[in-house]
Write a protein that holds these residues in place. Structure first.
Motif, short mmCIF file in Angstrom:
data_model
loop_
_atom_site.label_atom_id
_atom_site.label_comp_id
_atom_site.label_asym_id
_atom_site.label_seq_id
_atom_site.Cartn_x
_atom_site.Cartn_y
_atom_site.Cartn_z
N PRO A 54 0.80 -1.24 0.00
CA PRO A 54 0.00 0.00 0.00
C PRO A 54 0.83 1.28 0.00
O PRO A 54 0.37 2.31 -0.51
N MET A 55 2.03 1.25 0.54
CA MET A 55 2.85 2.46 0.55
C MET A 55 3.49 2.75 -0.81
O MET A 55 4.04 3.82 -1.01
N ASN A 56 3.41 1.78 -1.73
CA ASN A 56 4.00 1.96 -3.05
C ASN A 56 2.96 2.26 -4.12
O ASN A 56 3.25 2.19 -5.30
N LEU A 57 1.76 2.61 -3.71
CA LEU A 57 0.69 2.91 -4.66
C LEU A 57 0.70 4.40 -4.98
O LEU A 57 -0.15 5.14 -4.53
N ASN A 58 1.66 4.81 -5.77
CA ASN A 58 1.82 6.23 -6.07
C ASN A 58 1.01 6.70 -7.26
O ASN A 58 0.86 7.88 -7.49
N GLU A 59 0.54 5.77 -8.06
CA GLU A 59 -0.26 6.13 -9.23
C GLU A 59 -1.27 5.02 -9.46
O GLU A 59 -1.32 4.05 -8.71
N SER A 60 -2.07 5.14 -10.47
CA SER A 60 -3.11 4.15 -10.70
C SER A 60 -2.52 2.78 -11.00
O SER A 60 -1.39 2.66 -11.46
N VAL A 61 -3.30 1.76 -10.69
CA VAL A 61 -2.93 0.39 -10.98
C VAL A 61 -3.83 -0.08 -12.12
O VAL A 61 -5.06 -0.01 -12.00
N SER A 62 -3.23 -0.53 -13.18
CA SER A 62 -3.99 -0.89 -14.38
C SER A 62 -4.39 -2.36 -14.36
O SER A 62 -3.85 -3.17 -13.59
N ASP A 63 -5.31 -2.69 -15.25
CA ASP A 63 -5.68 -4.09 -15.42
C ASP A 63 -4.46 -4.92 -15.83
O ASP A 63 -4.32 -6.07 -15.42
#
Length: 167
Positions: A63-72
């Motif tokens: 969760p701390m590395n979610l700096n931008e959107s995560v794509s399919d």
């Protein structure tokens, strides 16, 4: 034999990894699980597990590395790692971090839920990071029926009542 169920050996210099594994063997650790935190680190964990017999890989988005959107495509990559390598044994390190993670809690929650879905599809346990988010982690684990695959809580900061709730 002991198992170290959570390491980040992928962050070590390649020359150090063999020494770490050797020291682990010397003290009775026979298996070391290497937990990914990004797509790239998850790929590296898989590479290390393939290279070293004592290592098992865990793949996931911290969760701390979610700096931008995560794509399919990102989720597909995690799924593919879990299906193509028998040494992938967990979806980890996933969860919620409301202390230092991204401010958008809904975004963290949606990524957490999607990774639980992947774990259930692959029949792999989840290893959850939970910092300052205990109630939300438990709620999501229940709502997503994560008990179907089991797992562990990592970075747990709660009390004994909260630990009992998780069990």
């Amino acid at each position: 034999m002991l198992t170290d169920c959570h390491t980040h050996l992928d962050q070590f210099h390649p020359q150090e990894i063999e020494d770490v594994i050797s020291r682990a063997r010397e003290v009775g650790v026979g298996v070391v699980m290497v937990a990914g935190t990004t797509l790239r680190s998850s790929e590296k964990c898989v590479e290390l597990a393939v290279k070293f017999p004592d290592l098992l890989a865990c793949v996931g988005l911290h969760p701390m590395n979610l700096n931008e959107s995560v794509s399919d495509a990102d989720y597909s990559s995690l799924y593919k790692m879990g299906t193509e390598c028998s040494k992938v044994v967990s979806i980890s390190e996933i969860g919620l971090d409301f202390a230092y993670g991204p401010e958008d809690h809904f975004f963290q929650e949606s990524v957490f839920r999607r990774q639980i879905e992947i774990a259930k599809e692959l029949k792999l346990p989840v290893i959850c990071h939970s910092r300052d988010a205990h109630g939300d982690v438990v709620r999501i684990l229940k709502e997503e029926h994560a008990w179907e695959v089991g797992g562990a809580i990592h970075y747990f900061q709660g009390n004994s009542a909260e630990a009992s709730e998780i069990l």
